[in-house]
Scaffold this motif. Structure first.
Motif, short mmCIF file in Angstrom:
data_model
loop_
_atom_site.label_atom_id
_atom_site.label_comp_id
_atom_site.label_asym_id
_atom_site.label_seq_id
_atom_site.Cartn_x
_atom_site.Cartn_y
_atom_site.Cartn_z
N CYS A 1 0.91 -0.84 0.03
CA CYS A 1 -0.19 0.11 0.13
C CYS A 1 0.53 1.34 0.07
N LYS A 2 0.09 1.81 -0.59
CA LYS A 2 1.22 4.06 -0.43
C LYS A 2 0.54 4.39 1.14
N LEU A 3 1.46 3.90 1.94
CA LEU A 3 1.54 5.02 2.99
C LEU A 3 1.57 6.18 3.39
N ALA A 4 0.34 6.66 4.45
CA ALA A 4 1.65 8.08 5.24
C ALA A 4 1.08 8.14 6.30
N ILE A 5 1.70 8.93 7.32
CA ILE A 5 1.47 9.57 8.74
C ILE A 5 0.37 11.04 8.16
N LEU A 6 -0.20 10.87 9.04
CA LEU A 6 -0.80 12.35 9.02
C LEU A 6 -1.24 12.26 10.47
N PHE A 7 -1.16 13.79 10.44
CA PHE A 7 -1.08 14.61 11.74
C PHE A 7 -1.90 15.59 12.01
N TRP A 8 -2.76 16.00 12.85
CA TRP A 8 -4.34 16.85 12.97
C TRP A 8 -4.18 17.91 13.61
N ASP A 9 -3.74 18.89 12.96
CA ASP A 9 -3.67 20.45 13.25
C ASP A 9 -4.72 20.88 13.31
N GLN A 10 -4.98 20.95 15.24
CA GLN A 10 -6.21 21.87 15.39
C GLN A 10 -5.85 23.10 14.43
N ASN A 11 -5.15 24.07 14.47
CA ASN A 11 -5.33 25.47 13.98
C ASN A 11 -5.51 25.44 12.42
N LEU A 12 -5.32 24.67 11.96
CA LEU A 12 -6.40 24.77 10.60
C LEU A 12 -7.81 24.76 10.07
N ASN A 13 -8.13 25.39 9.32
CA ASN A 13 -9.63 26.16 8.69
C ASN A 13 -10.00 27.08 10.17
N ASN A 14 -9.67 27.97 10.08
CA ASN A 14 -9.90 28.85 11.37
C ASN A 14 -10.25 28.26 12.44
N GLY A 15 -9.25 27.38 12.93
CA GLY A 15 -9.51 26.60 14.58
C GLY A 15 -10.36 25.70 14.25
N SER A 16 -10.89 24.83 13.07
CA SER A 16 -11.59 23.97 12.82
C SER A 16 -10.91 22.67 13.16
N GLY A 17 -9.74 22.97 12.39
CA GLY A 17 -8.93 21.16 12.22
C GLY A 17 -9.13 20.87 10.92
N GLY A 18 -7.67 20.12 10.53
CA GLY A 18 -7.06 19.36 9.79
C GLY A 18 -6.30 18.54 9.61
N TRP A 19 -6.51 17.53 8.35
CA TRP A 19 -5.16 15.99 8.87
C TRP A 19 -3.57 16.91 7.40
N VAL A 20 -3.08 16.72 7.82
CA VAL A 20 -1.93 17.34 6.97
C VAL A 20 -0.94 16.13 7.36
#
Length: 131
Positions: free
Chosen positions: A77-96
């Motif tokens: 599989c093509k694998l990746a590690i994502l981090f939940w950045d709480q500051n993205l999307n005006n504080g709503s958070g998002g995966w990076v």
């Protein structure tokens, strides 16, 4: 050094930090703070927390070493590690997606690993990119 290993083989090495308390928690898809992007499938997830002198630490005093076990059936599989950045999307958070490298098996479980060096505590997920 503080190193914590989950039953699924995921590991975090916190290094040498005095007066510290570290915690590593296995998370399910339902307990993630936000939906994963279309085209990715969750393999495993963990919450990394660190306290120094009783205070929750967001940015560690030095790099933390994450190591996700890759189940044998997902090695191609093509694998990746994502981090939940709480500051993205005006504080709503998002995966990076974070920079990670593949490593040969080095624990007794014999599983290959996807690893990263990070500064932030928080939620990290191992995903399989379906596209």
């Amino acid at each position: 050094a503080i190193a914590l290993l989950l039953p699924n083989g995921n590991l975090v090495n916190f290094g040498l930090i005095s007066l510290a308390q570290a915690n590593l928690t296995d998370l399910s898809l339902a307990s993630l703070p936000g939906s994963l992007q279309t085209g990715v499938t969750l393999v495993s997830a963990m919450r990394v927390t660190l306290q120094i002198n009783g205070e929750n630490i967001v940015t560690a005093p030095h790099k933390l070493y994450l190591s996700f076990a890759i189940p044998n059936e997902l090695r191609s599989c093509k694998l990746a590690i994502l981090f939940w950045d709480q500051n993205l999307n005006n504080g709503s958070g998002g995966w990076v997606e974070i920079s990670a490298w593949r490593a040969a098996a080095w624990l007794s479980d014999g599983l290959e690993r996807l690893e990263a060096s990070v500064a932030q505590t928080g939620i990290y997920v191992l995903v399989c990119k379906n596209n």
